[in-house]
Design a protein around this motif. Structure first.
Motif, PDB file in Angstrom:
ATOM      1  N   LEU A 312      53.332  38.856  45.839  1.00 43.64           N
ATOM      2  CA  LEU A 312      52.625  40.037  45.350  1.00 43.64           C
ATOM      3  C   LEU A 312      51.558  39.633  44.358  1.00 43.64           C
ATOM      4  O   LEU A 312      51.732  38.681  43.591  1.00 43.64           O
ATOM      5  CB  LEU A 312      53.601  40.995  44.654  1.00 43.64           C
ATOM      6  CG  LEU A 312      54.744  41.586  45.485  1.00 43.64           C
ATOM      7  CD1 LEU A 312      55.650  42.393  44.596  1.00 43.64           C
ATOM      8  CD2 LEU A 312      54.208  42.423  46.622  1.00 43.64           C
ATOM      9  N   THR A 313      50.454  40.354  44.373  1.00 42.89           N
ATOM     10  CA  THR A 313      49.403  40.143  43.383  1.00 42.89           C
ATOM     11  C   THR A 313      49.389  41.326  42.427  1.00 42.89           C
ATOM     12  O   THR A 313      49.256  42.477  42.843  1.00 42.89           O
ATOM     13  CB  THR A 313      48.025  40.013  44.062  1.00 42.89           C
ATOM     14  OG1 THR A 313      48.025  38.842  44.869  1.00 42.89           O
ATOM     15  CG2 THR A 313      46.932  39.900  43.007  1.00 42.89           C
ATOM     16  N   VAL A 314      49.570  41.023  41.144  1.00 45.06           N
ATOM     17  CA  VAL A 314      49.496  42.051  40.109  1.00 45.06           C
ATOM     18  C   VAL A 314      48.123  41.899  39.440  1.00 45.06           C
ATOM     19  O   VAL A 314      47.899  40.938  38.705  1.00 45.06           O
ATOM     20  CB  VAL A 314      50.623  41.893  39.082  1.00 45.06           C
ATOM     21  CG1 VAL A 314      50.538  42.992  38.024  1.00 45.06           C
ATOM     22  CG2 VAL A 314      51.981  41.922  39.776  1.00 45.06           C
ATOM     23  N   PRO A 315      47.199  42.792  39.694  1.00 41.54           N
ATOM     24  CA  PRO A 315      45.833  42.619  39.172  1.00 41.54           C
ATOM     25  C   PRO A 315      45.778  42.777  37.659  1.00 41.54           C
ATOM     26  O   PRO A 315      46.604  43.458  37.053  1.00 41.54           O
ATOM     27  CB  PRO A 315      45.055  43.730  39.879  1.00 41.54           C
ATOM     28  CG  PRO A 315      46.074  44.778  40.205  1.00 41.54           C
ATOM     29  CD  PRO A 315      47.337  44.029  40.494  1.00 41.54           C
ATOM     30  N   GLY A 316      44.772  42.129  37.062  1.00 41.74           N
ATOM     31  CA  GLY A 316      44.524  42.269  35.635  1.00 41.74           C
ATOM     32  C   GLY A 316      45.324  41.338  34.748  1.00 41.74           C
ATOM     33  O   GLY A 316      45.158  41.343  33.525  1.00 41.74           O
ATOM     34  N   VAL A 317      46.196  40.508  35.318  1.00 36.22           N
ATOM     35  CA  VAL A 317      47.077  39.664  34.510  1.00 36.22           C
ATOM     36  C   VAL A 317      46.299  38.464  33.969  1.00 36.22           C
ATOM     37  O   VAL A 317      45.631  37.755  34.703  1.00 36.22           O
ATOM     38  CB  VAL A 317      48.284  39.173  35.350  1.00 36.22           C
ATOM     39  CG1 VAL A 317      49.081  38.131  34.571  1.00 36.22           C
ATOM     40  CG2 VAL A 317      49.169  40.356  35.721  1.00 36.22           C
TER      41      VAL A 317
END
Length: 870
Positions: A312-317
């Motif tokens: 999964l890609t968690v944006p903004g990290v």
């Protein structure tokens, strides 16, 4: 095609994996299989399936309007990743999920007539393969995140390799991994030809990530079972706050489980006015999952389990806080207990987690341990097949036609002990035959998509409690309910029925799915909630049916609500917690239990009250009637005795007993031997002076000469009981019979008569020695060095004492005073007469004046008498 909407969603142009797609196409055209090595964030999960389906403009194999697109099946290890990947691909195409991109997870499917790329869990893929081994209509299967080594993924790969080898050589296969250890996958995909499949590498744009070592300020306890030291969680929360102060962007924090996530979220309450705190895990509400996987309006802290490590890609990290712990399955096959434990995460896992901070820009990882601890960490995670409960795996392979997984191309062979335990369980469920082949019942159980235990409970339970009740209770057991709802399964069911929380919503979906799998063979009976809970739990886990332990004499019964002790049919002790609604019940059916480290018993976490009749019905295979004859110490006595009784039992749980008047002779003999072993041959049998002397002489010869003289220590005598205690042992019925055995006569049976050596016993180890006076003195063999205790005056004129065991051992002489007290010890009489006698004479002649004390003892007459009075 993406080209139709590229102006709307040109994001695919930025995905680094696009440059690897041509090489991947060539590898598939040449070999039909390939390994894709692509770091997280490169687009391997989203762009590659679209490109392989021919839906990406400008990349090879683009499908023109109206042409047939290739059907691609993408398998992900987690439901959360399935939904996220499908949503991302649909977004790239500029259309909703269910058009050309769809997904299927257990209990939910979104596909349409135009769907050509379908994302599924590996569990769903296995179900499809079992129903349709050819995967008709599918052109290519992409197994994503192979490096995580989930058991379902390993199994699916083995089945797909079988399909390519025997049924559909044209079916193309891609193993996608986020790590560089891809050689093993290449060898597997290469097949029997021996040449590994091609490895295609995609190089991502990984921004630099600073490593900040942030160990706790004070020592923390290592994890035990599912317990994590609260001090560590407090330090993790403090480190999250530190990352918010020191870095821009969002913070992604890795924790081992949902309990730790909730704890840290509570500790971050002070920042909720300015920061969104999201709890991301497989059981999270979909709205929370969507919020975590989409850009936020303000800064966010995303607390997550391993689900966000790679798929999964968690944006903004920009910052990652890593607690350094992970959850892994463990199975106690001896006790039939399986569950998760908290362990130190591997170095590879640490790298995966750190990489999340550098996907979009330079970032930092805060590691909540000391750098030196990495020297003790594992390099890679342990494959699930090496430590998990393999019952589902064994049933899958049996249904596939490969009992015991024989002949399957697996990355790692399953442990034999775990497979044996799985076969035992499946045989008890009627799912496999003696050779491990799946039965028709086993196939029906497998098609439920549940663990075989739960599949059995669903199919058999529907006929007993009705389809709805069976489905509701099995759904509770298939995804363990929150611990806050308590231990009582029936009460948990009532609470979930009336709840609207995310768990209850998922439960209702699962109930609807399970109701499509009834297999009732008789009309359902009307059964109340409590009785139904006990019956379903008992059907699923018959060996965990438990009966309350009877308090020992003088001990009070536990009060209602107090912790209560139980014995499960498996033989494992179990205990309820303080305040449990189950305490006080005589019978319970345990559904969930664990065994804390160092605890003598399992801890009941979810169970249902039941009764003996239900226990007998659910665990009929464990019912036995046996004659039990053993050596036991009766209450109030210190002396063991033979106890013979007939026992009706449910596994290890006794149901009823009655005495046996005439026990089986073989069992009786075994009980008597048990008594001899327990109390000791030397204690339980009666040893006369004659028997003791013979045993000591035989022990001496065994020690000095060895064969053919046998050992006569307790262990040796017990091992050869049949050689020397018969026929008396066969006639014995109780303790007194053993005590009356003539041990001297019995022991003589062990003398080496066959070799003729027995006839030399008195020569090699004489019972008595004749001294110069003619007295026959007994030799003492009770010590390592045999000795003769004799009055000094009887040995006058004797220069040499005899040697024993064919001259091997000198006889030690204990010289006694006229009163029989020790005066001297010697092994060399001649030397004693020359050097030691004068001192003894000087000391004793005044004390015993009436006895002869000649100056030259070697020339004096030996005597047993004193000098005559004058």
């Amino acid at each position: 095609m993406i080209g139709e909407t590229a102006g709307v969603n040109p994001a695919w142009l930025d995905l680094p994996v696009r440059t690897a797609v041509p090489a991947l196409w060539r590898a598939l055209e040449e070999r039909g299989a390939a390994v894709l090595e692509a770091p997280p964030g490169t687009g391997k999960t989203t762009l590659v399936p679209l490109a392989l389906a021919g839906l990406v403009e400008g990349l090879p194999r683009e499908v023109e309007d109206g042409a047939h697109a290739r059907r691609v099946l993408v398998a992900e290890p987690r439901r959360l990743a399935v939904r996220a990947a499908a949503r991302r691909m649909a977004w790239l195409l500029g259309e909703p999920v269910g058009e050309r991109v769809g997904f299927t997870v257990r209990g939910e499917r979104k596909v349409g007539p135009r769907t050509v790329v379908e994302v599924v869990t590996t569990g769903v893929l296995l179900q499809r393969l079992q129903r349709d081994q050819e995967l008709a209509g599918v052109d290519l299967v992409l197994l994503d995140e192979c490096h995580e080594r989930h058991l379902d993924a390993d199994t699916a790969l083995a089945f797909l390799l079988d399909v390519r080898a025997a049924l559909r050589p044209e079916l193309q296969l891609v193993c996608a991994s986020a790590t560089s250890d891809t050689a093993a996958w290449a060898r597997l995909l290469g097949g029997e030809a021996g040449e590994p499949a091609p490895i295609v590498e995609a190089h991502g744009i990984q921004h630099p990530v600073d490593v900040v070592w942030s160990p706790p300020p004070r020592p923390v306890r290592p994890p035990q079972g599912l317990r994590t030291d609260p001090a560590l969680l407090e330090h993790v929360a403090a480190t999250v706050l530190r990352a918010l102060r020191e870095r821009d962007g969002d913070v992604l924090c890795f924790l081992p489980g949902t309990g730790e996530i909730a704890r840290v979220a509570g500790l971050l309450g002070a920042v909720r006015d300015t920061v969104d705190v999201l709890q991301l895990h497989g059981r999270a509400d979909r709205a929370v999952q969507d919020a975590a996987l989409s850009p936020g309006a303000r800064r966010r802290v995303v607390l997550t389990t391993s689900v966000a490590e790679s798929s999964l890609t968690v944006p903004g990290v920009r910052s990652v806080v890593d607690c350094g712990l992970a959850r892994e399955p463990r199975t106690d096959h001896a006790r039939g207990l399986a569950g998760l434990v908290t362990v130190r995460s591997s170095l590879a896992t640490g790298r995966q987690r750190a990489g999340r901070a550098g996907r979009e820009a330079p970032g930092a990882v805060y590691r909540c341990w000391a750098e030196a601890e990495d020297a003790l960490a594992r390099a890679l995670p342990t494959p699930e097949i090496m430590q998990a409960d393999l019952t589902s795996f064994a049933l899958q392979t049996a249904c596939w036609g490969a009992p015991g997984a024989t002949g399957l191309a697996l990355p790692d062979a399953p442990p034999s002990g775990a497979m044996a335990a799985a076969h035992t369980t499946l045989a008890a469920l009627g799912a496999v035959d003696a050779e491990g082949r799946a039965t028709g019942r086993g196939v029906r159980i497998a098609r439920t998509g549940l663990h075989p235990r739960l599949g059995r409970a669903l199919l058999d339970g529907a006929a007993l409690v009705g389809e709805q009740q069976a489905a509701e209770l099995v759904a509770l057991l298939s995804e363990e309910p929150p611990r806050s709802l308590g231990e009582d399964l029936a009460a948990v069911r009532r609470a979930v029925r009336g709840s609207k929380d995310p768990y209850a919503a998922r439960w209702r979906e699962e109930v609807r799915r399970l109701r499509r799998h009834p297999d009732a063979e008789e009309p359902p009976q009307q059964v109340g909630d409590a009785a139904a809970a006990g019956l379903i739990a008992g059907l699923a886990f018959p060996e965990r049916i438990a009966r309350a332990r009877t308090p020992k004499a003088g001990q009070p019964r536990p009060e209602p609500g107090a912790p209560a002790a139980y014995l499960m049919a498996s033989g494992t002790a179990a205990a309820t917690g303080a305040g449990s609604a189950l305490s006080g019940a005589e019978w319970i059916a345990v559904a969930v239990a664990d065994r804390p480290a160092g605890s003598p018993s399992a801890r009941v976490q979810l169970a249902a009250v039941t009764d003996e009749a239900t226990a007998r019905r659910c665990a009929a295979a464990l019912l036995t009637d046996r004659d039990e004859v053993r050596w036991a110490v009766p209450p109030g006595s210190r002396r063991g005795e033979v106890a013979a009784r007939r026992v009706a039992s449910l596994g290890a749980v006794e149901l009823a007993t009655e005495p046996i008047a005439a026990p089986d002779p073989a069992l009786l003999r075994a009980a008597l031997l048990e008594g001899l072993a327990t109390e000791g041959v030397g204690e339980l049998l009666t040893w006369s002076a004659e028997a003791t002397g013979l045993r000591q002489r035989m022990a001496f010869l065994h020690r000095v000469i060895g064969d053919p003289w046998p050992g006569v220590d307790d262990r040796s005598l017990l091992e050869r009981a049949g050689d020397w205690l018969e026929p008396e042992l066969s006639r014995a019925r109780r303790r007194t019979d053993l005590e009356r055995i003539p041990t001297a006569t019995a022991l003589a049976r062990l003398l080496p008569w066959a070799s003729g050596a027995a006839g030399r016993l008195d020569e090699l180890a004489p019972e008595r020695i004749t001294v110069p006076t003619g007295s026959r003195i007994r030799v003492d063999y009770s010590t390592d060095q045999p000795f003769l205790a004799v009055k000094l005056q009887e040995l006058f004129g004797w220069q040499d004492a005899p040697r024993l065991a064919d001259g091997r051992v000198p006889l030690t002489i204990h010289l006694l005073s006229p009163a029989g007290r020790p005066a001297a010890v010697t092994g060399d009489l001649a030397s004693f007469w020359r050097e030691g006698y004068r001192a003894v004479r000087a000391e004793l002649r005044g004390r015993y004046p009436r006895h002869p004390w000649p100056e030259d003892p070697t020339a004096a007459e030996p005597t047993r008498r004193a000098n005559p009075r004058r």
